[in-house]
Design a protein around this motif. Structure first.
Motif, PDB file in Angstrom:
ATOM      1  N   MET A 206       7.813  15.581   0.818  1.00 41.36           N
ATOM      2  CA  MET A 206       7.617  15.690   2.263  1.00 41.36           C
ATOM      3  C   MET A 206       6.131  15.731   2.605  1.00 41.36           C
ATOM      4  O   MET A 206       5.293  16.055   1.754  1.00 41.36           O
ATOM      5  N   ALA A 207       5.812  15.365   3.854  1.00 42.24           N
ATOM      6  CA  ALA A 207       4.461  15.491   4.382  1.00 42.24           C
ATOM      7  C   ALA A 207       4.433  16.721   5.278  1.00 42.24           C
ATOM      8  O   ALA A 207       5.245  16.838   6.209  1.00 42.24           O
ATOM      9  N   VAL A 208       3.506  17.643   5.012  1.00 47.12           N
ATOM     10  CA  VAL A 208       3.507  18.947   5.663  1.00 47.12           C
ATOM     11  C   VAL A 208       2.165  19.188   6.362  1.00 47.12           C
ATOM     12  O   VAL A 208       1.102  18.974   5.772  1.00 47.12           O
ATOM     13  N   ARG A 209       2.247  19.648   7.606  1.00 47.37           N
ATOM     14  CA  ARG A 209       1.034  19.997   8.347  1.00 47.37           C
ATOM     15  C   ARG A 209       0.399  21.265   7.772  1.00 47.37           C
ATOM     16  O   ARG A 209       1.023  22.008   7.020  1.00 47.37           O
ATOM     17  N   ALA A 210      -0.822  21.525   8.172  1.00 51.19           N
ATOM     18  CA  ALA A 210      -1.545  22.703   7.694  1.00 51.19           C
ATOM     19  C   ALA A 210      -0.832  23.994   8.077  1.00 51.19           C
ATOM     20  O   ALA A 210      -0.938  25.007   7.373  1.00 51.19           O
ATOM     21  N   ASP A 211      -0.066  23.992   9.179  1.00 47.62           N
ATOM     22  CA  ASP A 211       0.650  25.195   9.601  1.00 47.62           C
ATOM     23  C   ASP A 211       2.018  25.334   8.940  1.00 47.62           C
ATOM     24  O   ASP A 211       2.780  26.254   9.246  1.00 47.62           O
TER      25      ASP A 211
ATOM     26  N   LEU B 195       9.076   5.577   3.856  1.00 47.14           N
ATOM     27  CA  LEU B 195       8.136   5.235   2.789  1.00 47.14           C
ATOM     28  C   LEU B 195       6.832   6.002   2.981  1.00 47.14           C
ATOM     29  O   LEU B 195       6.302   6.077   4.099  1.00 47.14           O
ATOM     30  N   PHE B 196       6.304   6.540   1.889  1.00 45.07           N
ATOM     31  CA  PHE B 196       5.054   7.285   1.934  1.00 45.07           C
ATOM     32  C   PHE B 196       3.869   6.380   1.610  1.00 45.07           C
ATOM     33  O   PHE B 196       3.985   5.431   0.836  1.00 45.07           O
TER      34      PHE B 196
ATOM     35  N   ASP C 191       0.813  -1.213   0.000  1.00 45.54           N
ATOM     36  CA  ASP C 191       0.000   0.000   0.000  1.00 45.54           C
ATOM     37  C   ASP C 191       0.847   1.264   0.000  1.00 45.54           C
ATOM     38  O   ASP C 191       0.334   2.371   0.160  1.00 45.54           O
ATOM     39  N   SER C 192       2.152   1.122  -0.219  1.00 52.14           N
ATOM     40  CA  SER C 192       3.043   2.270  -0.188  1.00 52.14           C
ATOM     41  C   SER C 192       3.243   2.845  -1.585  1.00 52.14           C
ATOM     42  O   SER C 192       3.218   2.120  -2.585  1.00 52.14           O
ATOM     43  N   ILE C 193       3.481   4.179  -1.661  1.00 58.88           N
ATOM     44  CA  ILE C 193       3.850   4.810  -2.926  1.00 58.88           C
ATOM     45  C   ILE C 193       5.360   5.038  -2.980  1.00 58.88           C
ATOM     46  O   ILE C 193       5.863   5.609  -3.947  1.00 58.88           O
ATOM     47  N   GLY C 194       6.080   4.604  -1.950  1.00 53.22           N
ATOM     48  CA  GLY C 194       7.533   4.574  -1.997  1.00 53.22           C
ATOM     49  C   GLY C 194       8.212   5.848  -1.536  1.00 53.22           C
ATOM     50  O   GLY C 194       7.683   6.613  -0.731  1.00 53.22           O
ATOM     51  N   ARG C 195       9.407   6.063  -2.092  1.00 51.93           N
ATOM     52  CA  ARG C 195      10.242   7.207  -1.738  1.00 51.93           C
ATOM     53  C   ARG C 195      10.379   8.146  -2.934  1.00 51.93           C
ATOM     54  O   ARG C 195      10.036   7.806  -4.050  1.00 51.93           O
ATOM     55  N   ALA C 196      10.962   9.320  -2.666  1.00 53.36           N
ATOM     56  CA  ALA C 196      11.157  10.314  -3.721  1.00 53.36           C
ATOM     57  C   ALA C 196      12.050   9.775  -4.829  1.00 53.36           C
ATOM     58  O   ALA C 196      13.027   9.065  -4.576  1.00 53.36           O
ATOM     59  N   ILE C 197      11.713  10.103  -6.070  1.00 53.25           N
ATOM     60  CA  ILE C 197      12.549   9.735  -7.201  1.00 53.25           C
ATOM     61  C   ILE C 197      13.772  10.645  -7.220  1.00 53.25           C
ATOM     62  O   ILE C 197      13.796  11.689  -6.553  1.00 53.25           O
TER      63      ILE C 197
END
Length: 499
Positions: free
Chosen positions: A327-332, A393-394, A315-321
């Motif tokens: 990156m995963a970023v919060r709303a703030d 892993l994302f 179910d992973s989309i993996g790592r950056a090419i």
């Protein structure tokens, strides 16, 4: 595997990466080696230059996968122009919109396609050319353009309104090609079967990454999955790229064992692979390496999952090419913690230059990279929610906008709704994507009325919209729900339809 070269060059220099006598292209006209590909690219560029177009003018193409269609993405930038490929599945109104929106000065197409257009579809400042007229005795040498020069505009649906044009530079296209060729491990011994539309960033990059590695590309226009099986048998490709609906069709097709063993590499984008599809592909093609990938036209591609991780992390989309920071970023704007949902933000040199002629939407999607990131400059804020695990892993969580993803296509619900109400069969309609095992999402239209004219509506949309934009069903209501602001309550309708 090619060496990873971080220095971007003009995109039209890609043909020179292969050995001159190696086969670059395999099509109905035969084979073309890299020396011939370089020559043809130069000749088409010379023909374009001879039309007297101003530098940076947009040249559109509306073609199936002919030899010219394969070469134009490099020939137009070599001539100092900007290529605008139009999906051959689109109908006249959509073609007219892209021509007008891009300000195209030329449309290269075929007589039959041109005949399907109506007066006014080709703007007054745009000249239509038949692809048979494109020939030259001269040839332009490779471009010396600045890598940041605009090279292409790829039109993709937005969550609201008509398709928008993503602006890609020479550097965007070059680095995308080198990145993919590197992480897929493509070599001159590979042969890639091209079933994806060349107007799709996934399909266009497939050409560039193949040639960057000195490998062979075999374009295929197909009607059924059986056509793909026959092409694999006839051409013996090592690599096949697809979207989930195609894999579903191929898995239920009959594959002679020897033919299935031809494939050594499978790549997927345009939608997530489900566990049953992954299991089926691994069983049908046990010798093939499977590469699940996640991409955005605005940044070409963001992540890939290495084949040796697929079984443990389906179910992973993996790592950056390569060349991407994801990156995963919060709303703030701060960095999301491990396992915490955040917006997927893509930074680095693959980030596009924005949307053509649309500063407002560019400002919404292209914003400064978070200060804590390694990259600087502008980033693409995807609107998609992801999490990242302790191993880096994302995992894709959900799409925040209202886009419908069906059969590997991103579809604007507004575009469907405008088409539905255009004929007068109903005055109000909402298009919604609902889960579908075959398509990923199917299009359901909730419309105001009693359905008396549904047959007429279906017949009209079959004429006006391509197959992948056809609603699968209609639900008719006397009134559609509205929120406190008087707008149609899409969230409520989606909950009702999906339940």
């Amino acid at each position: 595997m090619i060496a990873l070269d971080p220095h971007p060059y003009p995109i039209d220099m890609l043909p020179s990466r292969g050995a001159a006598d190696a086969v670059a292209l395999i099509d109905r006209a035969g084979t073309l080696d890299f020396a011939g590909l370089e020559r043809l690219t130069g000749e088409v560029a010379a023909w374009l230059q001879g039309r007297g177009f101003a530098p940076g003018a947009r040249v559109a193409s509306w073609l199936p996968k002919t030899r010219l269609a394969c070469v134009l993405p490099m020939a137009a930038p070599r001539a100092g122009l900007v290529h605008v490929p139009i999906n051959p599945m689109l109908k006249r109104a959509q073609v007219a919109h892209i021509l007008a929106d891009s300000g195209a000065v030329a449309l290269v197409t075929q007589a039959g396609r041109l005949a399907s257009l109506e007066p006014g579809d080709v703007p007054s400042g745009c000249t239509a050319f038949d692809e048979g007229d494109v020939e030259s005795a001269d040839a332009l040498p490779p471009s010396a353009a600045d890598p940041d020069t605009l090279a292409a505009i790829l039109y993709t649906s937005g969550s609201t309104g008509r398709p928008k044009g993503v602006m890609l530079s020479h550097a965007n296209l070059w680095l995308g090609a080198i990145s993919v060729a590197q992480y897929l491990g493509l070599t001159p011994a590979d042969r890639v079967l091209g079933v994806l539309p060349l107007s799709f960033d996934y399909g266009q990059n497939q050409i560039f990454s193949t040639w960057a590695a000195g490998a062979s590309y075999a374009p295929l226009d197909y009607l059924t999955a059986r056509d793909v099986v026959k092409a694999v048998e006839r051409l013996e490709p090592t690599t096949l790229a697809g979207v989930p609906p195609l894999w579903v069709q191929l898995l239920v097709s009959e594959w002679p064992e020897a033919v299935a063993f031809n494939l050594k590499r499978l790549t997927n984008s345009g939608g997530a692979l489900t566990a049953p599809i992954i299991a089926g592909l691994c069983q049908r093609f046990p010798q093939a390496h499977l590469y699940p990938m996640y991409g955005l036209t605005e940044a070409f591609r963001s992540t890939y999952l290495a084949p040796d991780l697929v079984a443990a992390h389906p179910d992973s989309i993996g790592r950056a090419i390569p060349f991407a920071e994801v990156m995963a970023v919060r709303a703030d704007g701060s960095q999301a913690a491990v396992g915490e949902p955040g917006e997927l933000v893509h930074a680095g040199p693959l980030v596009a230059q924005g949307y053509w002629g649309d500063a407002e939407r560019t400002a919404q999607r292209f914003r400064p990279t978070p200060a804590w990131a390694e990259s600087g400059g502008m980033a693409v804020w995807s609107g998609d929610t992801v999490t990242m695990d302790a191993g880096g892993l994302f995992r894709f969580v959900g799409r925040d906008d209202e886009m419908i993803k069906s059969a590997g296509n991103r579809i604007s619900p507004t575009e469907i709704e405008e088409a539905v109400v255009a004929g007068g069969e109903t005055a109000e309609a909402v298009a919604i994507g609902v889960p579908d095992a075959r398509l990923g999402q199917a299009i359901v239209v909730v419309a105001r009325g009693d359905g008396t004219h549904e047959a007429d509506l279906r017949a009209r949309l079959r004429r006006d919209l391509p197959s992948f934009q056809q609603p699968s069903r209609y639900e008719w209501r006397a009134e559609l729900p509205r929120n406190a602001n008087g707008k149609l309550d899409r969230a409520a309708l989606k909950m009702e339809v999906a339940s």
